[in-house]
Design an enzyme around this catalytic site. Sequence first.
Site, PDB file in Angstrom:
ATOM      1  N   LYS A   9       0.801  -1.213   0.000  1.00  0.00           N
ATOM      2  CA  LYS A   9       0.000   0.000   0.000  1.00  0.00           C
ATOM      3  C   LYS A   9       0.847   1.282   0.000  1.00  0.00           C
ATOM      4  O   LYS A   9       2.056   1.243   0.217  1.00  0.00           O
ATOM      5  CB  LYS A   9      -0.917  -0.015   1.228  1.00  0.00           C
ATOM      6  CG  LYS A   9      -1.969  -1.121   1.201  1.00  0.00           C
ATOM      7  CD  LYS A   9      -2.797  -1.060   2.477  1.00  0.00           C
ATOM      8  CE  LYS A   9      -3.863  -2.102   2.551  1.00  0.00           C
ATOM      9  NZ  LYS A   9      -4.641  -1.997   3.803  1.00  0.00           N
ATOM     10  N   TYR A  49     -12.678  -2.446  -3.513  1.00  0.00           N
ATOM     11  CA  TYR A  49     -13.214  -2.280  -2.158  1.00  0.00           C
ATOM     12  C   TYR A  49     -14.738  -2.184  -2.128  1.00  0.00           C
ATOM     13  O   TYR A  49     -15.313  -1.672  -1.161  1.00  0.00           O
ATOM     14  CB  TYR A  49     -12.583  -1.052  -1.498  1.00  0.00           C
ATOM     15  CG  TYR A  49     -11.129  -1.256  -1.126  1.00  0.00           C
ATOM     16  CD1 TYR A  49     -10.747  -2.267  -0.246  1.00  0.00           C
ATOM     17  CD2 TYR A  49     -10.130  -0.443  -1.654  1.00  0.00           C
ATOM     18  CE1 TYR A  49      -9.427  -2.463   0.092  1.00  0.00           C
ATOM     19  CE2 TYR A  49      -8.799  -0.635  -1.313  1.00  0.00           C
ATOM     20  CZ  TYR A  49      -8.455  -1.639  -0.437  1.00  0.00           C
ATOM     21  OH  TYR A  49      -7.137  -1.837  -0.104  1.00  0.00           O
ATOM     22  N   ASN A 112      -1.669   0.225   7.513  1.00  0.00           N
ATOM     23  CA  ASN A 112      -1.220  -1.122   7.875  1.00  0.00           C
ATOM     24  C   ASN A 112      -0.428  -1.821   6.763  1.00  0.00           C
ATOM     25  O   ASN A 112      -0.297  -3.031   6.756  1.00  0.00           O
ATOM     26  CB  ASN A 112      -2.374  -1.974   8.392  1.00  0.00           C
ATOM     27  CG  ASN A 112      -3.441  -2.236   7.359  1.00  0.00           C
ATOM     28  OD1 ASN A 112      -3.279  -1.984   6.174  1.00  0.00           O
ATOM     29  ND2 ASN A 112      -4.566  -2.763   7.814  1.00  0.00           N
ATOM     30  N   HIS A 115      -2.174  -5.217   1.704  1.00  0.00           N
ATOM     31  CA  HIS A 115      -3.429  -5.939   1.526  1.00  0.00           C
ATOM     32  C   HIS A 115      -3.094  -7.355   1.095  1.00  0.00           C
ATOM     33  O   HIS A 115      -2.194  -7.559   0.282  1.00  0.00           O
ATOM     34  CB  HIS A 115      -4.283  -5.279   0.434  1.00  0.00           C
ATOM     35  CG  HIS A 115      -5.370  -6.175  -0.076  1.00  0.00           C
ATOM     36  ND1 HIS A 115      -6.592  -6.281   0.540  1.00  0.00           N
ATOM     37  CD2 HIS A 115      -5.405  -7.043  -1.128  1.00  0.00           C
ATOM     38  CE1 HIS A 115      -7.336  -7.158  -0.113  1.00  0.00           C
ATOM     39  NE2 HIS A 115      -6.642  -7.636  -1.133  1.00  0.00           N
ATOM     40  N   GLU A 126      -9.247 -11.350  -7.217  1.00  0.00           N
ATOM     41  CA  GLU A 126      -8.386 -10.176  -7.106  1.00  0.00           C
ATOM     42  C   GLU A 126      -7.204 -10.252  -8.066  1.00  0.00           C
ATOM     43  O   GLU A 126      -6.833  -9.246  -8.676  1.00  0.00           O
ATOM     44  CB  GLU A 126      -7.917 -10.003  -5.664  1.00  0.00           C
ATOM     45  CG  GLU A 126      -9.038  -9.610  -4.729  1.00  0.00           C
ATOM     46  CD  GLU A 126      -8.620  -9.502  -3.276  1.00  0.00           C
ATOM     47  OE1 GLU A 126      -7.467  -9.841  -2.940  1.00  0.00           O
ATOM     48  OE2 GLU A 126      -9.454  -9.073  -2.463  1.00  0.00           O
TER      49      GLU A 126
END
Length: 149
Positions: A9, A49, A112, A115, A126
């Site tokens: 990310k 998302y 964080n 993913h 995905e």
Amino acid sequence: MERTLIIIKPDAVQRGLCGDILGRFERRGLRIIGMKFMQISKDLAERHYAVHEGKPFHAGLIEYIISSPVAVIALEGTDAVAAARVTIGATNPSAAAAGTIRGDLALEVGFNLVHGSDSVENGREEVNRFFAAEELQHWTRAIDRWIFE
């Protein structure tokens, strides 16, 4: 062999952690079958998302994931989804075990770092969302015989 999608990310890219994060998956034994550095479009982010649409954090999540380039990686291996998720650690970094990516390198839920697909089905979906079939490599590493039974 399962497939899973990993997104390194924006916060991890900005902090220069791509190599460390990618290396953890490779050392685990997962095989890279696709990888690219990209800017996620708003349309792609919204499709990715969509499961969170209507939740209070959805808009912020979209803005965050499109705020900077990301590294997108398709991994393959035995129990790849579970292996990757254990390597990543709990969503909340303060609850993530030491030795995991989030446990060692993150402090905030909103930052964080990575993913990872949360199921085998989502892993397939995905990977297909981010990679065309011709972008995925089907290959065997010399060490695979020492990793996969």
